[in-house]
Design a protein around this motif. Structure first.
Motif, PDB file in Angstrom:
ATOM      1  N   MET A  47     -19.590  71.288  33.039  1.00  0.00           N
ATOM      2  CA  MET A  47     -19.459  69.917  32.630  1.00  0.00           C
ATOM      3  C   MET A  47     -18.231  69.256  33.474  1.00  0.00           C
ATOM      4  SD  MET A  47     -20.461  69.492  28.597  1.00  0.00           S
ATOM      5  CE  MET A  47     -19.683  68.163  28.319  1.00  0.00           C
ATOM      6  N   VAL A  48     -18.057  68.315  34.024  1.00  0.00           N
ATOM      7  CA  VAL A  48     -16.925  67.821  34.733  1.00  0.00           C
ATOM      8  C   VAL A  48     -16.506  66.439  34.108  1.00  0.00           C
ATOM      9  CG1 VAL A  48     -16.133  66.778  37.031  1.00  0.00           C
ATOM     10  CG2 VAL A  48     -17.808  68.485  36.818  1.00  0.00           C
ATOM     11  N   GLU A  49     -15.052  66.311  33.918  1.00  0.00           N
ATOM     12  CA  GLU A  49     -14.261  65.258  33.192  1.00  0.00           C
ATOM     13  C   GLU A  49     -13.856  64.510  34.304  1.00  0.00           C
ATOM     14  OE1 GLU A  49     -11.104  65.115  29.813  1.00  0.00           O
ATOM     15  OE2 GLU A  49     -13.146  65.230  29.069  1.00  0.00           O
ATOM     16  N   TYR A  50     -13.637  63.109  34.055  1.00  0.00           N
ATOM     17  CA  TYR A  50     -12.978  62.115  35.033  1.00  0.00           C
ATOM     18  C   TYR A  50     -12.089  61.451  34.216  1.00  0.00           C
ATOM     19  CZ  TYR A  50     -16.320  63.693  38.774  1.00  0.00           C
ATOM     20  OH  TYR A  50     -16.916  64.351  39.481  1.00  0.00           O
ATOM     21  N   SER A  51     -11.090  60.784  34.663  1.00  0.00           N
ATOM     22  CA  SER A  51     -10.375  59.899  33.830  1.00  0.00           C
ATOM     23  C   SER A  51     -10.436  58.658  34.816  1.00  0.00           C
ATOM     24  CB  SER A  51      -8.764  60.144  33.943  1.00  0.00           C
ATOM     25  OG  SER A  51      -8.516  61.567  33.221  1.00  0.00           O
ATOM     26  N   TYR A  52     -10.797  57.504  33.782  1.00  0.00           N
ATOM     27  CA  TYR A  52     -11.096  56.125  34.454  1.00  0.00           C
ATOM     28  C   TYR A  52      -9.949  55.133  33.819  1.00  0.00           C
ATOM     29  CZ  TYR A  52     -15.633  57.042  36.036  1.00  0.00           C
ATOM     30  OH  TYR A  52     -16.769  57.293  36.796  1.00  0.00           O
ATOM     31  N   GLU A  53      -9.570  54.416  35.143  1.00  0.00           N
ATOM     32  CA  GLU A  53      -8.487  53.353  34.679  1.00  0.00           C
ATOM     33  C   GLU A  53      -8.981  52.056  35.051  1.00  0.00           C
ATOM     34  OE1 GLU A  53      -4.445  52.349  36.681  1.00  0.00           O
ATOM     35  OE2 GLU A  53      -4.048  53.838  34.984  1.00  0.00           O
ATOM     36  N   LEU A  54      -9.443  50.966  34.104  1.00  0.00           N
ATOM     37  CA  LEU A  54      -9.859  49.820  34.501  1.00  0.00           C
ATOM     38  C   LEU A  54      -8.683  48.817  34.455  1.00  0.00           C
ATOM     39  CD1 LEU A  54     -13.287  50.039  32.630  1.00  0.00           C
ATOM     40  CD2 LEU A  54     -12.639  50.658  35.035  1.00  0.00           C
TER      41      LEU A  54
ATOM     42  N   ALA B  83     -18.330  58.709  27.617  1.00  0.00           N
ATOM     43  CA  ALA B  83     -17.040  58.232  27.520  1.00  0.00           C
ATOM     44  C   ALA B  83     -16.288  58.463  26.296  1.00  0.00           C
ATOM     45  CB  ALA B  83     -17.130  56.732  27.739  1.00  0.00           C
ATOM     46  N   SER B  84     -15.018  58.838  26.312  1.00  0.00           N
ATOM     47  CA  SER B  84     -14.436  59.289  25.083  1.00  0.00           C
ATOM     48  C   SER B  84     -12.832  59.054  25.225  1.00  0.00           C
ATOM     49  CB  SER B  84     -14.594  60.588  24.760  1.00  0.00           C
ATOM     50  OG  SER B  84     -14.032  61.566  25.757  1.00  0.00           O
ATOM     51  N   ASN B  85     -12.100  59.258  24.517  1.00  0.00           N
ATOM     52  CA  ASN B  85     -10.398  59.010  24.501  1.00  0.00           C
ATOM     53  C   ASN B  85     -10.005  57.809  24.866  1.00  0.00           C
ATOM     54  OD1 ASN B  85     -10.394  61.716  23.579  1.00  0.00           O
ATOM     55  ND2 ASN B  85     -10.762  62.610  25.589  1.00  0.00           N
ATOM     56  N   PHE B  86     -10.335  56.712  24.378  1.00  0.00           N
ATOM     57  CA  PHE B  86     -10.252  55.445  24.814  1.00  0.00           C
ATOM     58  C   PHE B  86      -8.653  54.971  24.405  1.00  0.00           C
ATOM     59  CE2 PHE B  86     -14.728  55.345  23.963  1.00  0.00           C
ATOM     60  CZ  PHE B  86     -15.361  54.754  25.244  1.00  0.00           C
ATOM     61  N   THR B  87      -8.003  54.444  25.268  1.00  0.00           N
ATOM     62  CA  THR B  87      -6.807  53.866  25.139  1.00  0.00           C
ATOM     63  C   THR B  87      -6.762  52.525  23.992  1.00  0.00           C
ATOM     64  OG1 THR B  87      -6.566  52.680  27.166  1.00  0.00           O
ATOM     65  CG2 THR B  87      -5.465  54.825  26.952  1.00  0.00           C
TER      66      THR B  87
ATOM     67  N   MET C  76      -7.984  52.547  29.725  1.00  0.00           N
ATOM     68  CA  MET C  76      -8.416  54.023  30.049  1.00  0.00           C
ATOM     69  C   MET C  76      -9.402  54.634  29.175  1.00  0.00           C
ATOM     70  SD  MET C  76      -4.479  54.822  31.810  1.00  0.00           S
ATOM     71  CE  MET C  76      -3.726  54.719  30.130  1.00  0.00           C
ATOM     72  N   PHE C  77      -9.875  55.681  30.042  1.00  0.00           N
ATOM     73  CA  PHE C  77     -10.844  56.422  28.992  1.00  0.00           C
ATOM     74  C   PHE C  77     -11.388  57.739  29.772  1.00  0.00           C
ATOM     75  CE2 PHE C  77     -13.864  53.386  30.823  1.00  0.00           C
ATOM     76  CZ  PHE C  77     -14.895  54.227  31.499  1.00  0.00           C
ATOM     77  N   ASP C  78     -11.967  58.695  29.390  1.00  0.00           N
ATOM     78  CA  ASP C  78     -12.251  59.807  29.877  1.00  0.00           C
ATOM     79  C   ASP C  78     -13.829  59.775  30.157  1.00  0.00           C
ATOM     80  OD1 ASP C  78      -9.730  61.035  30.159  1.00  0.00           O
ATOM     81  OD2 ASP C  78      -9.969  62.089  28.364  1.00  0.00           O
ATOM     82  N   ALA C  79     -14.408  60.110  31.091  1.00  0.00           N
ATOM     83  CA  ALA C  79     -15.980  60.387  31.135  1.00  0.00           C
ATOM     84  C   ALA C  79     -16.421  61.487  31.452  1.00  0.00           C
ATOM     85  CB  ALA C  79     -16.304  59.321  32.263  1.00  0.00           C
TER      86      ALA C  79
END
Length: 88
Positions: free
Chosen positions: A8-15, A40-44, A71-74
């Motif tokens: 599994m690969v995790e990315y961090s997103y910033e919108l 998606a998880s770990n939402f700011t 921001m969140f992780d996917a």
């Protein structure tokens, strides 16, 4: 039919949402669509609505020049469906 990727690969997103207009923005809504096999998880800032393929934040009013950051992780699953899987 499915294929296996190594892990599994995790990315961090910033919108970022900005009001660059000359007036207040009303009824602002941010919608982010997730590709298949991505969770998606770990939402700011917790979304107002979330399901398997979309996240929605009801921002409401944004003042002139205001910016908000979400921001969140996917995580991409270890097993993905065969076909075109576009992760943007």
């Amino acid at each position: 039919m499915r294929f296996q990727i190594n892990e599994m690969v995790e990315y961090s997103y910033e919108l970022k949402v900005s009001n660059i207009g000359e007036k207040e923005a009303e009824n602002v809504v941010l919608t982010n669509y997730l590709p298949d096999s991505v969770s998606a998880s770990n939402f700011t800032i917790q979304p107002d609505f979330a399901d398997s393929d979309s996240l929605i934040w009801s921002i409401g009013l944004m003042n002139i020049g205001e910016e908000r950051v979400f921001m969140f992780d996917a995580t991409v699953a270890g097993v993905m469906p065969i076909g075109t899987n576009l992760l943007v």
